[in-house]
Design a protein around this motif. Structure first.
Motif, PDB file in Angstrom:
ATOM      1  N   ASP A  39     -36.502   5.188  12.266  1.00 35.37           N
ATOM      2  CA  ASP A  39     -37.866   5.183  11.849  1.00 35.37           C
ATOM      3  C   ASP A  39     -38.186   5.520  10.572  1.00 35.37           C
ATOM      4  OD1 ASP A  39     -40.608   5.075  12.174  1.00 35.37           O
ATOM      5  OD2 ASP A  39     -40.901   7.206  13.220  1.00 35.37           O
ATOM      6  N   GLY A  40     -38.159   4.547   9.577  1.00 28.51           N
ATOM      7  CA  GLY A  40     -38.321   5.044   8.206  1.00 28.51           C
ATOM      8  C   GLY A  40     -37.187   5.781   7.741  1.00 28.51           C
ATOM      9  N   ALA A  41     -37.065   6.961   7.251  1.00 28.22           N
ATOM     10  CA  ALA A  41     -36.315   7.734   6.740  1.00 28.22           C
ATOM     11  C   ALA A  41     -35.390   8.591   7.710  1.00 28.22           C
ATOM     12  CB  ALA A  41     -36.740   8.455   5.504  1.00 28.22           C
ATOM     13  N   ASP A  42     -36.394   8.479   8.970  1.00 29.54           N
ATOM     14  CA  ASP A  42     -35.560   9.504   9.853  1.00 29.54           C
ATOM     15  C   ASP A  42     -34.851   8.607  10.872  1.00 29.54           C
ATOM     16  OD1 ASP A  42     -36.828  11.945   9.111  1.00 29.54           O
ATOM     17  OD2 ASP A  42     -38.634  10.904   9.776  1.00 29.54           O
ATOM     18  N   THR A  43     -33.909   9.260  11.854  1.00 32.69           N
ATOM     19  CA  THR A  43     -33.214   8.754  12.681  1.00 32.69           C
ATOM     20  C   THR A  43     -33.796   9.332  13.963  1.00 32.69           C
ATOM     21  OG1 THR A  43     -31.297   8.856  11.094  1.00 32.69           O
ATOM     22  CG2 THR A  43     -31.027   8.232  13.673  1.00 32.69           C
ATOM     23  N   ILE A  44     -34.237   8.269  14.935  1.00 35.32           N
ATOM     24  CA  ILE A  44     -34.472   8.767  16.366  1.00 35.32           C
ATOM     25  C   ILE A  44     -33.335   8.520  17.143  1.00 35.32           C
ATOM     26  CG2 ILE A  44     -35.809   8.147  18.300  1.00 35.32           C
ATOM     27  CD1 ILE A  44     -38.118   7.919  16.685  1.00 35.32           C
ATOM     28  N   ARG A  45     -32.830   9.540  17.838  1.00 32.55           N
ATOM     29  CA  ARG A  45     -31.518   9.487  18.801  1.00 32.55           C
ATOM     30  C   ARG A  45     -32.177   9.458  20.050  1.00 32.55           C
ATOM     31  NH1 ARG A  45     -26.484  12.828  17.022  1.00 32.55           N
ATOM     32  NH2 ARG A  45     -26.474  10.845  15.852  1.00 32.55           N
ATOM     33  N   CYS A  63     -39.215   6.252  33.306  1.00 34.59           N
ATOM     34  CA  CYS A  63     -38.103   6.328  32.534  1.00 34.59           C
ATOM     35  C   CYS A  63     -37.969   7.970  32.699  1.00 34.59           C
ATOM     36  CB  CYS A  63     -38.333   6.122  31.082  1.00 34.59           C
ATOM     37  SG  CYS A  63     -39.760   7.208  30.538  1.00 34.59           S
ATOM     38  N   ALA A  64     -36.591   8.588  32.243  1.00 39.12           N
ATOM     39  CA  ALA A  64     -36.353   9.731  32.151  1.00 39.12           C
ATOM     40  C   ALA A  64     -35.204  10.095  31.148  1.00 39.12           C
ATOM     41  CB  ALA A  64     -35.780  10.329  33.409  1.00 39.12           C
ATOM     42  N   GLY A  65     -35.312  10.894  30.014  1.00 43.03           N
ATOM     43  CA  GLY A  65     -34.248  11.157  29.269  1.00 43.03           C
ATOM     44  C   GLY A  65     -34.778  12.145  28.213  1.00 43.03           C
ATOM     45  N   THR A  66     -34.054  11.880  26.975  1.00 41.04           N
ATOM     46  CA  THR A  66     -34.417  12.850  25.770  1.00 41.04           C
ATOM     47  C   THR A  66     -34.313  12.115  24.655  1.00 41.04           C
ATOM     48  OG1 THR A  66     -32.005  13.350  25.384  1.00 41.04           O
ATOM     49  CG2 THR A  66     -33.171  14.641  26.867  1.00 41.04           C
ATOM     50  N   MET A  67     -34.956  12.584  23.686  1.00 36.52           N
ATOM     51  CA  MET A  67     -34.953  11.745  22.319  1.00 36.52           C
ATOM     52  C   MET A  67     -35.139  13.050  21.129  1.00 36.52           C
ATOM     53  SD  MET A  67     -38.967  10.588  22.318  1.00 36.52           S
ATOM     54  CE  MET A  67     -38.617   9.505  23.363  1.00 36.52           C
ATOM     55  N   SER A  68     -34.546  12.686  20.061  1.00 37.15           N
ATOM     56  CA  SER A  68     -34.893  13.761  18.745  1.00 37.15           C
ATOM     57  C   SER A  68     -34.807  12.601  17.546  1.00 37.15           C
ATOM     58  CB  SER A  68     -33.559  14.479  18.658  1.00 37.15           C
ATOM     59  OG  SER A  68     -32.446  13.699  18.446  1.00 37.15           O
ATOM     60  N   MET A  69     -35.706  13.415  16.648  1.00 40.02           N
ATOM     61  CA  MET A  69     -35.736  12.919  15.259  1.00 40.02           C
ATOM     62  C   MET A  69     -34.993  13.464  14.245  1.00 40.02           C
ATOM     63  SD  MET A  69     -39.317  11.549  13.614  1.00 40.02           S
ATOM     64  CE  MET A  69     -39.570  10.013  14.779  1.00 40.02           C
ATOM     65  N   GLY A  70     -34.364  12.825  13.322  1.00 37.88           N
ATOM     66  CA  GLY A  70     -33.753  13.373  12.301  1.00 37.88           C
ATOM     67  C   GLY A  70     -32.794  14.700  12.668  1.00 37.88           C
ATOM     68  N   GLU A 128     -38.807  24.175  20.118  1.00 38.48           N
ATOM     69  CA  GLU A 128     -39.406  24.790  18.672  1.00 38.48           C
ATOM     70  C   GLU A 128     -38.979  23.964  17.688  1.00 38.48           C
ATOM     71  OE1 GLU A 128     -39.900  28.809  16.299  1.00 38.48           O
ATOM     72  OE2 GLU A 128     -39.132  29.036  18.308  1.00 38.48           O
ATOM     73  N   ALA A 129     -37.818  23.653  17.446  1.00 37.33           N
ATOM     74  CA  ALA A 129     -37.216  22.869  16.388  1.00 37.33           C
ATOM     75  C   ALA A 129     -38.082  21.542  16.184  1.00 37.33           C
ATOM     76  CB  ALA A 129     -35.668  22.599  16.358  1.00 37.33           C
ATOM     77  N   PHE A 130     -38.077  20.773  17.474  1.00 36.50           N
ATOM     78  CA  PHE A 130     -38.705  19.375  17.083  1.00 36.50           C
ATOM     79  C   PHE A 130     -40.266  19.648  17.088  1.00 36.50           C
ATOM     80  CE2 PHE A 130     -40.879  15.819  19.065  1.00 36.50           C
ATOM     81  CZ  PHE A 130     -40.079  14.775  18.895  1.00 36.50           C
ATOM     82  N   LEU A 131     -40.942  20.414  17.236  1.00 34.73           N
ATOM     83  CA  LEU A 131     -42.245  20.805  16.979  1.00 34.73           C
ATOM     84  C   LEU A 131     -42.569  21.101  15.421  1.00 34.73           C
ATOM     85  CD1 LEU A 131     -43.352  22.784  20.116  1.00 34.73           C
ATOM     86  CD2 LEU A 131     -44.152  20.384  19.509  1.00 34.73           C
ATOM     87  N   ARG A 132     -41.741  21.945  15.067  1.00 39.10           N
ATOM     88  CA  ARG A 132     -41.661  22.328  13.406  1.00 39.10           C
ATOM     89  C   ARG A 132     -41.262  21.281  12.633  1.00 39.10           C
ATOM     90  NH1 ARG A 132     -43.206  27.367  12.925  1.00 39.10           N
ATOM     91  NH2 ARG A 132     -42.680  29.166  14.315  1.00 39.10           N
ATOM     92  N   ALA A 133     -40.279  20.605  13.320  1.00 44.19           N
ATOM     93  CA  ALA A 133     -40.086  19.141  12.346  1.00 44.19           C
ATOM     94  C   ALA A 133     -41.067  18.324  12.201  1.00 44.19           C
ATOM     95  CB  ALA A 133     -38.680  18.614  12.875  1.00 44.19           C
ATOM     96  N   GLN A 134     -41.682  17.972  13.409  1.00 46.49           N
ATOM     97  CA  GLN A 134     -42.712  16.961  13.313  1.00 46.49           C
ATOM     98  C   GLN A 134     -44.081  17.487  12.835  1.00 46.49           C
ATOM     99  OE1 GLN A 134     -41.871  13.892  14.220  1.00 46.49           O
ATOM    100  NE2 GLN A 134     -40.188  14.919  14.408  1.00 46.49           N
ATOM    101  N   SER A 135     -44.129  18.766  12.324  1.00 48.41           N
ATOM    102  CA  SER A 135     -45.595  19.442  11.845  1.00 48.41           C
ATOM    103  C   SER A 135     -45.219  19.791  10.461  1.00 48.41           C
ATOM    104  CB  SER A 135     -45.728  20.656  12.550  1.00 48.41           C
ATOM    105  OG  SER A 135     -45.844  20.384  14.053  1.00 48.41           O
ATOM    106  N   LYS A 136     -44.321  19.282   9.954  1.00 49.89           N
ATOM    107  CA  LYS A 136     -44.194  19.497   8.561  1.00 49.89           C
ATOM    108  C   LYS A 136     -45.390  19.282   7.489  1.00 49.89           C
ATOM    109  CE  LYS A 136     -39.131  19.394   8.317  1.00 49.89           C
ATOM    110  NZ  LYS A 136     -38.038  18.535   7.849  1.00 49.89           N
ATOM    111  N   GLY A 137     -45.601  20.100   6.632  1.00 45.11           N
ATOM    112  CA  GLY A 137     -46.891  19.573   5.764  1.00 45.11           C
ATOM    113  C   GLY A 137     -48.288  20.312   6.489  1.00 45.11           C
TER     114      GLY A 137
END
Length: 259
Positions: free
Chosen positions: A79-85, A96-103, A123-132
């Motif tokens: 997803d652009g410069a990021d990686t969604i796993r 559906c049911a599962g997990t996802m992460s970005m970068g 918490e790590a996901f929320l902070r990463a997605q709230s940069k800026g």
């Protein structure tokens, strides 16, 4: 231009999440030939695809895969410069049911059942997605959401893309009528399941497909070795129930908060 079996599946899966391609992935050790379960000696392993070309096998695999009622999809998507796993079980009922992460920063759990999408963020996901954003706002979001289940209407503006990703027919709709020209390779395994390895080329791009040689000819793994969008998707748990159940305990209603 002819679309390869791999490209069709990768594009279909990525497009439904608003993404653009697949990120790098490597074959796991069990995707290589195994002395116990597979062999390159035709006398030791029966070939269920005798007389078929690689392209015909690939086409059968895509047909079997798109005809499944459910499957589990695991891999990395760009997803652009990021990686969604993602590691997600989906079915044709829109569950559906599962997990996802970005970068690689944090993780979010996702469940869709009925007309509701449930998500839980660490918490790590929320902070990463709230940069800026302002620190106070980020801290407030973490306090409100981290580690808690939330829900949204699947028909709402913020959940439509996620809801589409949870519909297997939508995810794989672009993978039909591939008309592949793959060539046959060696045998191997994917997570212990015997497979035949197929190779495809589309211009300068090359692809590898692993097709089950036991039971239905499902696609077990597709590996994109293209220069711009290399990546891997692994498929398993075909036609198995998707564990999409409403979470227990308190659930935060995001639609109510947004209203």
């Amino acid at each position: 231009m002819r679309r390869t079996a791999l490209a069709a599946l990768c594009i279909a899966a990525a497009a439904t999440t608003g993404l653009t391609g697949c990120l790098p992935g490597q074959d796991s050790a069990d995707s290589k030939p195994s002395k116990q379960s597979t062999s390159d000696d035709p006398g030791k392993q029966q070939d269920p695809f005798a007389g078929l070309s690689g392209g015909e096998i690939a086409d059968r695999a895509v047909k079997a895969t798109t005809g499944a009622s459910s499957l589990r999809m695991k891999g990395d998507v760009a997803d652009g410069a990021d990686t969604i796993r993602l590691d997600m079980a989906v079915n044709t009922k829109g569950e559906c049911a599962g997990t996802m992460s970005m970068g690689g920063q944090g993780e979010a759990e996702l469940i869709k059942t009925g007309d509701t999408v449930y998500m839980k963020y660490d918490e790590a996901f929320l902070r990463a997605q709230s940069k800026g954003e302002a620190k106070a706002d980020v801290d407030a979001a973490v306090t409100l959401l981290a580690g808690k289940w939330t829900k949204m209407s699947a028909t709402g503006k913020d959940a439509k893309d996620l809801a589409s990703f949870c519909d297997l027919d939508t995810v794989l709709s672009g993978a039909e009528d591939v008309n592949s020209d793959a060539t046959r390779g060696k045998t191997g395994t994917v997570d212990g399941t015997p497979a035949i390895i197929l190779n495809e080329k589309d211009g300068k791009d090359s692809y590898t497909l692993y097709v089950a040689t036991e039971g239905k000819p499902y696609l077990l793994r597709v590996v994109d070795r293209s220069a711009k969008e290399p990546g891997t998707l692994t498929f398993s748990d075909y036609d198995k129930p998707v564990p999409a159940e409403k979470p227990t305990g308190d659930i935060l209603d995001l639609d109510a908060l947004g209203g």
